[in-house]
Design a protein around this motif. Structure first.
Motif, PDB file in Angstrom:
ATOM      1  N   UNK A 163       0.806  -1.225   0.000  1.00 11.53           N
ATOM      2  CA  UNK A 163       0.000   0.000   0.000  1.00 11.53           C
ATOM      3  C   UNK A 163       0.837   1.272   0.000  1.00 11.53           C
ATOM      4  N   UNK A 164       2.160   1.161   0.150  1.00 15.85           N
ATOM      5  CA  UNK A 164       3.027   2.341   0.069  1.00 15.85           C
ATOM      6  C   UNK A 164       4.436   1.901  -0.309  1.00 15.85           C
ATOM      7  N   UNK A 165       5.128   2.733  -1.108  1.00 16.97           N
ATOM      8  CA  UNK A 165       6.501   2.415  -1.527  1.00 16.97           C
ATOM      9  C   UNK A 165       7.188   3.688  -2.009  1.00 16.97           C
ATOM     10  N   UNK A 166       8.515   3.616  -2.192  1.00 17.22           N
ATOM     11  CA  UNK A 166       9.270   4.802  -2.617  1.00 17.22           C
ATOM     12  C   UNK A 166      10.167   4.499  -3.824  1.00 17.22           C
ATOM     13  N   UNK A 167       9.699   3.662  -4.739  1.00 18.24           N
ATOM     14  CA  UNK A 167      10.532   3.293  -5.891  1.00 18.24           C
ATOM     15  C   UNK A 167      10.698   4.425  -6.898  1.00 18.24           C
ATOM     16  N   UNK A 168      10.016   5.533  -6.714  1.00 20.02           N
ATOM     17  CA  UNK A 168      10.170   6.650  -7.644  1.00 20.02           C
ATOM     18  C   UNK A 168      11.327   7.576  -7.287  1.00 20.02           C
ATOM     19  N   UNK A 169      12.078   7.239  -6.241  1.00 17.36           N
ATOM     20  CA  UNK A 169      13.235   8.044  -5.879  1.00 17.36           C
ATOM     21  C   UNK A 169      14.417   7.700  -6.781  1.00 17.36           C
ATOM     22  N   UNK A 170      15.465   8.504  -6.698  1.00 20.32           N
ATOM     23  CA  UNK A 170      16.665   8.255  -7.511  1.00 20.32           C
ATOM     24  C   UNK A 170      17.440   7.071  -6.954  1.00 20.32           C
ATOM     25  N   UNK A 171      18.216   6.415  -7.808  1.00 19.24           N
ATOM     26  CA  UNK A 171      19.060   5.312  -7.372  1.00 19.24           C
ATOM     27  C   UNK A 171      20.511   5.603  -7.730  1.00 19.24           C
ATOM     28  N   UNK A 172      21.422   4.855  -7.121  1.00 20.44           N
ATOM     29  CA  UNK A 172      22.846   5.013  -7.416  1.00 20.44           C
ATOM     30  C   UNK A 172      23.215   4.126  -8.591  1.00 20.44           C
ATOM     31  N   UNK A 173      23.684   4.710  -9.653  1.00 18.82           N
ATOM     32  CA  UNK A 173      24.113   3.943 -10.813  1.00 18.82           C
ATOM     33  C   UNK A 173      25.485   3.338 -10.604  1.00 18.82           C
ATOM     34  N   UNK A 174      25.992   2.630 -11.622  1.00 18.76           N
ATOM     35  CA  UNK A 174      27.263   1.929 -11.496  1.00 18.76           C
ATOM     36  C   UNK A 174      28.437   2.891 -11.320  1.00 18.76           C
ATOM     37  N   UNK A 175      28.288   4.137 -11.793  1.00 18.34           N
ATOM     38  CA  UNK A 175      29.372   5.110 -11.616  1.00 18.34           C
ATOM     39  C   UNK A 175      29.259   5.859 -10.293  1.00 18.34           C
TER      40      UNK A 175
END
Length: 199
Positions: free
Chosen positions: A125-137
């Motif tokens: 019912x709630x999540x935060x997957x729309x935030x930024x993530x750390x890429x491979x660099x």
């Protein structure tokens, strides 16, 4: 998001009302009602092309109903709000909030010690997957459009210890069968330590 939240709250409210309405029959039938709270150590199964998952601490809270069949075998349906997800994936943490319904079978193996197992269904019912993530660099990049699965189905295995007629302690592993994030290897893996207080 709002639809998921309202669905989870509705399920939780209806089940709580039903359990409270049955409270007067518990003593006569041997059933017991109680509150439950504890800690989660959660992660998601596997790795991704972005990063590997790591352990995320969280909480769970809810209600339980214990239904005895005899002196050794009991059924314990539960209704929990559970904070899951993982660390090491998003910039901060991946938070996944579920309304979960475990249906646990309990077997008294010795004195006050029980082994437990059973299925579980959860509604995200709630999540935060729309935030930024750390890429491979290791720089913050724009998050791709991740889509989550609302439904989670899993299996619980664990053990419990009854300290007295009111206090019961549990340790449990939950293994999810459905990817939390669609098209990404991300099945829920949650280790829980809980305390139950029976009224």
């Amino acid at each position: 998001m709002k639809k998921r939240f309202y669905l989870a709250v509705t399920i939780f409210s209806l089940a709580t009302i039903y359990l409270q309405a049955q409270d007067g029959n518990y003593t006569a039938s041997g059933m017991r009602f109680g509150g439950k709270a504890g800690i989660n150590m959660a992660t998601l199964g596997g790795t991704t092309s972005y990063s590997s998952y790591s352990i995320k601490p969280g909480l769970h809270i809810g209600a339980v109903l214990e239904i005895p069949f005899n002196d050794e075998i009991l059924l314990q349906p539960e209704l929990l709000i559970s904070q899951q997800g993982s660390g090491g994936y998003l910039n901060d943490n991946l938070n996944l909030w579920y309304a979960s319904i475990p249906l646990m079978g309990k077997y008294n193996v010795w004195d006050a010690l029980y082994v437990e197992a059973g299925p579980q269904i959860g509604v995200l019912f709630a999540e935060n997957t729309n935030e930024a993530y750390l890429g491979e660099d290791l720089t913050v990049q724009q998050n791709p459009d991740f889509e989550t699965n609302t439904l989670d189905i899993g299996l619980n295995v664990g053990a419990g210890y009854e300290l007295n007629e009111n206090l019961y302690f549990q340790a449990r592993l939950n293994i999810g069968f459905i990817n939390a994030i669609k098209d990404v290897n991300s099945k829920n893996r949650v280790f829980q330590i809980s305390a139950v207080y029976f009224l």
